[in-house]
Design a protein around this motif. Structure first.
Motif, PDB file in Angstrom:
ATOM      1  N   THR A 151       0.878  -1.180   0.000  1.00  0.00           N
ATOM      2  CA  THR A 151       0.000   0.000   0.000  1.00  0.00           C
ATOM      3  C   THR A 151       0.907   1.218   0.000  1.00  0.00           C
ATOM      4  O   THR A 151       1.713   1.391   0.906  1.00  0.00           O
ATOM      5  CB  THR A 151      -0.914  -0.031   1.235  1.00  0.00           C
ATOM      6  OG1 THR A 151      -1.751  -1.181   1.098  1.00  0.00           O
ATOM      7  CG2 THR A 151      -1.775   1.217   1.337  1.00  0.00           C
ATOM      8  N   ASN A 152       0.796   2.046  -1.037  1.00  0.00           N
ATOM      9  CA  ASN A 152       1.762   3.135  -1.238  1.00  0.00           C
ATOM     10  C   ASN A 152       1.186   4.509  -0.916  1.00  0.00           C
ATOM     11  O   ASN A 152       1.764   5.530  -1.298  1.00  0.00           O
ATOM     12  CB  ASN A 152       2.263   3.108  -2.695  1.00  0.00           C
ATOM     13  CG  ASN A 152       2.832   1.761  -3.077  1.00  0.00           C
ATOM     14  OD1 ASN A 152       2.322   1.090  -3.968  1.00  0.00           O
ATOM     15  ND2 ASN A 152       3.867   1.342  -2.387  1.00  0.00           N
ATOM     16  N   LEU A 153       0.067   4.522  -0.239  1.00  0.00           N
ATOM     17  CA  LEU A 153      -0.602   5.802   0.047  1.00  0.00           C
ATOM     18  C   LEU A 153       0.340   6.797   0.736  1.00  0.00           C
ATOM     19  O   LEU A 153       0.970   6.484   1.742  1.00  0.00           O
ATOM     20  CB  LEU A 153      -1.799   5.548   0.965  1.00  0.00           C
ATOM     21  CG  LEU A 153      -2.659   6.767   1.241  1.00  0.00           C
ATOM     22  CD1 LEU A 153      -3.545   7.055   0.041  1.00  0.00           C
ATOM     23  CD2 LEU A 153      -3.501   6.549   2.486  1.00  0.00           C
ATOM     24  N   LYS A 190       1.466  11.415   0.622  1.00  0.00           N
ATOM     25  CA  LYS A 190       1.270  12.721  -0.021  1.00  0.00           C
ATOM     26  C   LYS A 190       2.349  13.670   0.485  1.00  0.00           C
ATOM     27  O   LYS A 190       3.004  13.387   1.507  1.00  0.00           O
ATOM     28  CB  LYS A 190      -0.126  13.284   0.243  1.00  0.00           C
ATOM     29  CG  LYS A 190      -0.446  13.603   1.684  1.00  0.00           C
ATOM     30  CD  LYS A 190      -1.838  14.252   1.775  1.00  0.00           C
ATOM     31  CE  LYS A 190      -2.132  14.651   3.201  1.00  0.00           C
ATOM     32  NZ  LYS A 190      -3.367  15.397   3.354  1.00  0.00           N
ATOM     33  N   ARG A 232       2.545  14.980   4.407  1.00  0.00           N
ATOM     34  CA  ARG A 232       1.596  14.161   5.170  1.00  0.00           C
ATOM     35  C   ARG A 232       1.999  14.266   6.644  1.00  0.00           C
ATOM     36  O   ARG A 232       3.174  14.170   6.976  1.00  0.00           O
ATOM     37  CB  ARG A 232       1.721  12.710   4.702  1.00  0.00           C
ATOM     38  CG  ARG A 232       0.793  11.771   5.408  1.00  0.00           C
ATOM     39  CD  ARG A 232       1.008  10.358   4.899  1.00  0.00           C
ATOM     40  NE  ARG A 232      -0.045   9.480   5.343  1.00  0.00           N
ATOM     41  CZ  ARG A 232      -0.058   8.174   5.112  1.00  0.00           C
ATOM     42  NH1 ARG A 232       0.909   7.603   4.428  1.00  0.00           N
ATOM     43  NH2 ARG A 232      -1.051   7.437   5.544  1.00  0.00           N
ATOM     44  N   CYS A 289       9.691   5.009   1.588  1.00  0.00           N
ATOM     45  CA  CYS A 289       9.439   6.365   1.062  1.00  0.00           C
ATOM     46  C   CYS A 289       8.332   6.403   0.021  1.00  0.00           C
ATOM     47  O   CYS A 289       7.948   7.475  -0.436  1.00  0.00           O
ATOM     48  CB  CYS A 289      10.716   6.927   0.461  1.00  0.00           C
ATOM     49  SG  CYS A 289      11.267   5.992  -1.008  1.00  0.00           S
ATOM     50  N   SER A 290       7.861   5.224  -0.417  1.00  0.00           N
ATOM     51  CA  SER A 290       6.809   5.145  -1.432  1.00  0.00           C
ATOM     52  C   SER A 290       7.194   5.953  -2.684  1.00  0.00           C
ATOM     53  O   SER A 290       8.337   5.863  -3.133  1.00  0.00           O
ATOM     54  CB  SER A 290       5.468   5.591  -0.834  1.00  0.00           C
ATOM     55  OG  SER A 290       4.424   5.311  -1.740  1.00  0.00           O
ATOM     56  N   ASP A 330      12.695   2.049  -0.536  1.00  0.00           N
ATOM     57  CA  ASP A 330      11.423   1.329  -0.519  1.00  0.00           C
ATOM     58  C   ASP A 330      11.636  -0.050  -1.136  1.00  0.00           C
ATOM     59  O   ASP A 330      12.598  -0.273  -1.881  1.00  0.00           O
ATOM     60  CB  ASP A 330      10.331   2.093  -1.288  1.00  0.00           C
ATOM     61  CG  ASP A 330       8.927   1.706  -0.825  1.00  0.00           C
ATOM     62  OD1 ASP A 330       8.343   2.444  -0.018  1.00  0.00           O
ATOM     63  OD2 ASP A 330       8.435   0.631  -1.251  1.00  0.00           O
ATOM     64  N   ASN A 380      14.853  -3.701   1.202  1.00  0.00           N
ATOM     65  CA  ASN A 380      13.833  -4.444   1.946  1.00  0.00           C
ATOM     66  C   ASN A 380      14.153  -4.320   3.434  1.00  0.00           C
ATOM     67  O   ASN A 380      15.215  -4.766   3.886  1.00  0.00           O
ATOM     68  CB  ASN A 380      13.869  -5.918   1.516  1.00  0.00           C
ATOM     69  CG  ASN A 380      12.702  -6.694   2.091  1.00  0.00           C
ATOM     70  OD1 ASN A 380      12.059  -6.273   3.053  1.00  0.00           O
ATOM     71  ND2 ASN A 380      12.432  -7.837   1.493  1.00  0.00           N
TER      72      ASN A 380
HETATM   73  C1  LIG Z   1       1.751   3.600   3.201  1.00  0.00           C
HETATM   74  S1  LIG Z   1       3.331   3.808   2.457  1.00  0.00           S
HETATM   75  C2  LIG Z   1       4.041   5.040   3.520  1.00  0.00           C
HETATM   76  C3  LIG Z   1       4.760   6.124   2.737  1.00  0.00           C
HETATM   77  C4  LIG Z   1       5.309   7.279   3.600  1.00  0.00           C
HETATM   78  N1  LIG Z   1       6.263   6.803   4.558  1.00  0.00           N
HETATM   79  C5  LIG Z   1       4.201   8.036   4.260  1.00  0.00           C
HETATM   80  O1  LIG Z   1       3.968   7.886   5.460  1.00  0.00           O
HETATM   81  O2  LIG Z   1       3.512   8.815   3.573  1.00  0.00           O
HETATM   82  C6  LIG Z   1       4.170   2.312   3.005  1.00  0.00           C
HETATM   83  C7  LIG Z   1       5.414   1.992   2.173  1.00  0.00           C
HETATM   84  O3  LIG Z   1       6.168   0.971   2.859  1.00  0.00           O
HETATM   85  C8  LIG Z   1       6.759   0.136   1.880  1.00  0.00           C
HETATM   86  N2  LIG Z   1       7.138  -1.158   2.466  1.00  0.00           N
HETATM   87  C9  LIG Z   1       6.318  -2.125   2.928  1.00  0.00           C
HETATM   88  N3  LIG Z   1       7.031  -3.176   3.343  1.00  0.00           N
HETATM   89  C10 LIG Z   1       8.337  -2.852   3.165  1.00  0.00           C
HETATM   90  C11 LIG Z   1       9.560  -3.539   3.405  1.00  0.00           C
HETATM   91  N4  LIG Z   1       9.603  -4.781   3.904  1.00  0.00           N
HETATM   92  N5  LIG Z   1      10.705  -2.894   3.096  1.00  0.00           N
HETATM   93  C12 LIG Z   1      10.692  -1.649   2.579  1.00  0.00           C
HETATM   94  N6  LIG Z   1       9.574  -0.955   2.325  1.00  0.00           N
HETATM   95  C13 LIG Z   1       8.403  -1.563   2.613  1.00  0.00           C
HETATM   96  C14 LIG Z   1       5.679   0.026   0.811  1.00  0.00           C
HETATM   97  O4  LIG Z   1       6.196  -0.376  -0.432  1.00  0.00           O
HETATM   98  C15 LIG Z   1       5.079   1.426   0.794  1.00  0.00           C
HETATM   99  O5  LIG Z   1       5.635   2.233  -0.217  1.00  0.00           O
END
Ligand SMILES: C[S@@+](CC[C@H](N)C(=O)[O-])C[C@H]1O[C@@H](n2cnc3c(N)ncnc32)[C@H](O)[C@@H]1O
Length: 291
Positions: free
Chosen positions: A87-89, A91, A94, A128-129, A160, A218
């Motif tokens: 979930t990449n939400l 902005k 934010r 960082c999405s 990310d 990751n």
């Molecule tokens: C909801 S977004 C949050 C974006 C930003 N940090 C914000 O708060 O606006 C969550 C992000 O975490 C990343 N993510 C989830 N699991 C991850 C992992 N194991 N390693 C790195 N990134 C991960 C997802 O790909 C996604 O882009």
């Protein structure tokens, strides 16, 4: 007789058979590869996000898709699955109070502690999405630097797991509507509305882009970096993890932060189980305690 988990549910509007066993296979692979826990309630979401992929691959069922995933032959397909499930939400700006805290509390302290020298500031946006978070950090810092008149050596690492969203982040092009959450004085200064790559798009200025380095990483696998960070933003990422994965992540952030360094987490997150390592210093802002 099939075990209950193999019974094919023929729900109206569902093009491909998707059994409970198929869902469990996807849940297991996603957890092993990303740490993301898919609750039972996410079954329809998983279907919706993967259905186009099944069509593109010319498959007839989720069982066939799970066979490709489980065969171990297609690393790419697992990457696609992870990209589809995350979930990449996000902005720009934010949870704006974090950027205000960074501007008014963190940057002045880092500048002060550098004395007469050039402050060396290292920030990590983990999860960082599509880039809005690290670019917001960069814009905040550039605006603050103008006010202080001090030069500093600032680098922002933005990572990310999702490779598709990282490509968007690197392109730095966003729909014009995304400017709504950007403070008015920063809109003209840090965005290029004329040289856009897509109709109706805006692009983050080169000056802002230059402060941010994007990398695929990751969070649940070994990290190559041994940088001593001053600040880590990891907001709305660990909410998708279970307690064990989250605890291990917080421990690793602790070891990479310098003493007194700041950790920003999302609005619904808390580190109260880690009070011996982090003290709360603002709204969902923590500071490292030496252990
Ligand atoms: C909801 S977004 C949050 C974006 C930003 N940090 C914000 O708060 O606006 C969550 C992000 O975490 C990343 N993510 C989830 N699991 C991850 C992992 N194991 N390693 C790195 N990134 C991960 C997802 O790909 C996604 O882009």
């Amino acid at each position: 007789m099939y075990p209950a988990s193999h019974v094919i549910e023929k729900r109206s509007g569902f093009e491909f058979p998707f059994t409970q066993a198929d869902f469990q296979t996807i849940v297991r692979i996603v957890y092993e590869r990303s740490g993301i826990v898919l609750a039972a309630s996410k079954r329809d979401m998983a279907y919706a996000r993967l259905v186009q992929r099944l069509r593109a691959l010319g498959l007839n069922s989720f069982r066939e898709y799970c066979e490709i995933l489980s065969s171990g032959k297609s690393v790419d397909e697992i990457g696609f699955l992870i990209n589809a499930i995350t979930t990449n939400l996000t902005k720009f700006f934010r949870e704006a109070h974090h950027f205000e805290h960074f501007r008014s509390q963190v940057l002045p302290e880092l500048v002060k502690s550098a004395g007469a020298g050039v402050p060396r500031i290292r920030v990590w946006s983990a999860g960082c999405s599509s880039g809005e978070e690290p670019y917001s950090i960069a814009m905040t810092a550039l605006a603050a630097r103008t006010q202080t008149g001090r030069d500093w050596d600032l680098q922002i690492l933005a990572t990310d797991l999702d490779t598709a969203t990282l490509e968007q982040a690197k392109a730095a092009v966003y729909p014009k509507a995304s400017l709504e959450s950007v403070p008015a004085p920063m809109r003209e200064r840090f965005f290029d509305v004329h040289a856009h790559a897509k109709p109706g798009g805006i692009r983050v200025s080169k000056q802002v882009q230059a402060l941010v380095t994007f990398k695929h990483l990751n969070l649940i696998k070994p990290w190559p970096s041994s940088t001593n960070f001053d600040v880590i933003f990891c907001r709305n990422v660990a909410i998708y993890f279970d307690a064990k994965t989250k605890a291990a992540l917080i421990d690793r952030f602790h070891s990479l932060l310098r003493e007194g360094g700041w950790l920003y987490v999302g609005h619904s997150e808390s580190l109260h189980e880690h009070q011996h390592k982090f003290k709360l210093t603002g709204r969902t802002v923590y500071q490292k305690i030496k252990t």
